[in-house]
Design an enzyme around this catalytic site. Structure first.
Site, PDB file in Angstrom:
ATOM      1  N   SER A   1      10.556  17.662   5.173  1.00 34.27           N
ATOM      2  CA  SER A   1      11.908  17.420   4.690  1.00 34.27           C
ATOM      3  C   SER A   1      12.195  16.023   4.177  1.00 34.27           C
ATOM      4  CB  SER A   1      12.914  17.785   5.788  1.00 34.27           C
ATOM      5  OG  SER A   1      12.636  17.099   6.985  1.00 34.27           O
TER       6      SER A   1
ATOM      7  N   LYS B   1      18.217  16.021   1.453  1.00 29.81           N
ATOM      8  CA  LYS B   1      19.633  15.682   1.587  1.00 29.81           C
ATOM      9  C   LYS B   1      20.366  15.621   0.240  1.00 29.81           C
ATOM     10  CE  LYS B   1      19.922  14.768   6.119  1.00 29.81           C
ATOM     11  NZ  LYS B   1      20.943  15.310   7.036  1.00 29.81           N
TER      12      LYS B   1
END
Length: 331
Positions: free
Chosen positions: A314, A61
């Site tokens: 992720s 992110k």
């Protein structure tokens, strides 16, 4: 005198594009080293795992947040930003805001992992809690705050810059594979919540087969693609994947995913735990439940692995006790 035309890649009314992804990738490469691209042998077949838990904030992110905040003009920077997040995007926005000297407030659920709440505050952002189990709407809270303060919204997936920034992962991974084995990816398997990462990868790697993996009970993207219109999670079920608890995707993401004929899959909590254990045992890394969803789909045989397959790991922001319980299979 020739009129100075605005840069089309900074037009807020534009659609996300591969040119924007390439621009984001250059911006990210200027401030962050590439995360490792790790080979993982599965019964004689090698897949490639992108270890985004090794980003400074423990998740991919940071890419979208940096691309978004670094393009704010001076007036927007002085006024500040508002983010909505369960924790990983929150840390990305807080990290970028601190580096750029921008005030940041993040609307976060009161049931977010303690590690994510603490890390966001430690990066200097103000945290505004809302009651996710009680049905409060984080977007409504964020928009009310925007109206009262004039701040800019940095949405975790429904934002042109954020989508392009997340896509930088694909540009970076393709370059790494090209250096190591002389070729590029033909298949990509990505964890999917709202579709920011998947849409970014769809733009970054247009010639690949692309799979979006959601936890069971949170398959709004899959149902949206199957029906041709955006669907909502009507009856949320408990999941350890806090980062993937998105009630519905946004039109900007859906348009990209639909155009690319993305295949959506779901994985169970048990399959996610198995993937977390394998990452810990074989790659010696900590991956959070949501960050292991893509690998879970591969291990469960739900993806036909290509000759060169990219799998996103992720995020790695998980409370220590929760992680230990997941490894033991007691959660």
């Amino acid at each position: 005198m020739t009129e100075q035309r605005p840069d089309p890649l900074t037009d807020p009314e534009r659609s996300p594009s591969r040119e924007g992804v390439l621009r984001a990738a250059a911006k990210v490469a200027a401030i962050l080293p590439p995360t490792p691209l790790l080979p993982l042998d599965l019964d004689g077949v090698t897949i490639w795992c992108k270890a985004e838990m090794l980003q400074p904030i423990g998740a991919f992110k940071i890419r979208g947040a940096w691309h978004r905040l670094s393009d704010l003009d001076e007036a927007q920077r002085r006024t500040g930003v508002v983010g909505v997040s369960s924790g990983n995007h929150a840390q990305g926005v807080a990290w970028a805001a601190r580096r750029l000297g921008i005030p940041a407030t993040i609307v976060m659920p009161n049931d977010a992992p303690r590690a994510k709440l603490a890390a966001t505050r430690a990066l200097g952002a103000e945290v505004l809690l809302y009651d996710r189990p009680g049905g409060e709407d984080r977007d409504a809270i964020a928009h009310k705050l925007m109206r009262s303060t004039g701040r800019t919204l940095v949405h975790p997936f429904g934002d042109v810059w954020v989508i392009e920034g997340q896509g930088s992962l694909g540009i970076e991974a393709n370059a790494q594979l090209k250096t190591m084995v002389g070729t590029t990816f033909d298949t990509v398997v990505a964890c999917c919540g709202g579709g920011g990462l998947t849409a970014g990868l769809a733009l970054a790697l247009p010639d690949t087969r692309l799979f979006a993996v959601e936890p069971e009970g949170w398959d709004d993207v899959g149902r949206s693609l199957a029906t041709g219109s955006i669907q909502h999670v009507a009856d949320p079920t408990p999941t350890a994947c806090d980062a993937l608890q998105t009630p519905s995707t946004y039109p900007i993401n859906f348009a990209v995913l639909q155009r690319r004929n993305v295949t959506a899959l779901t994985v169970s909590e048990a399959q996610i735990r198995k993937a977390m254990r394998l990452v810990f045992d074989r790659l010696h890394l900590v991956v959070e439940p949501g960050g292991a969803a893509a690998l879970a789909a591969v291990l469960a045989g739900k993806v036909e692995v290509g000759k060169h397959t990219l799998v996103t790991l992720s995020g790695g922001n998980v409370d220590a006790n929760h992680f230990a319980a997941m490894l033991k299979g007691s959660e």
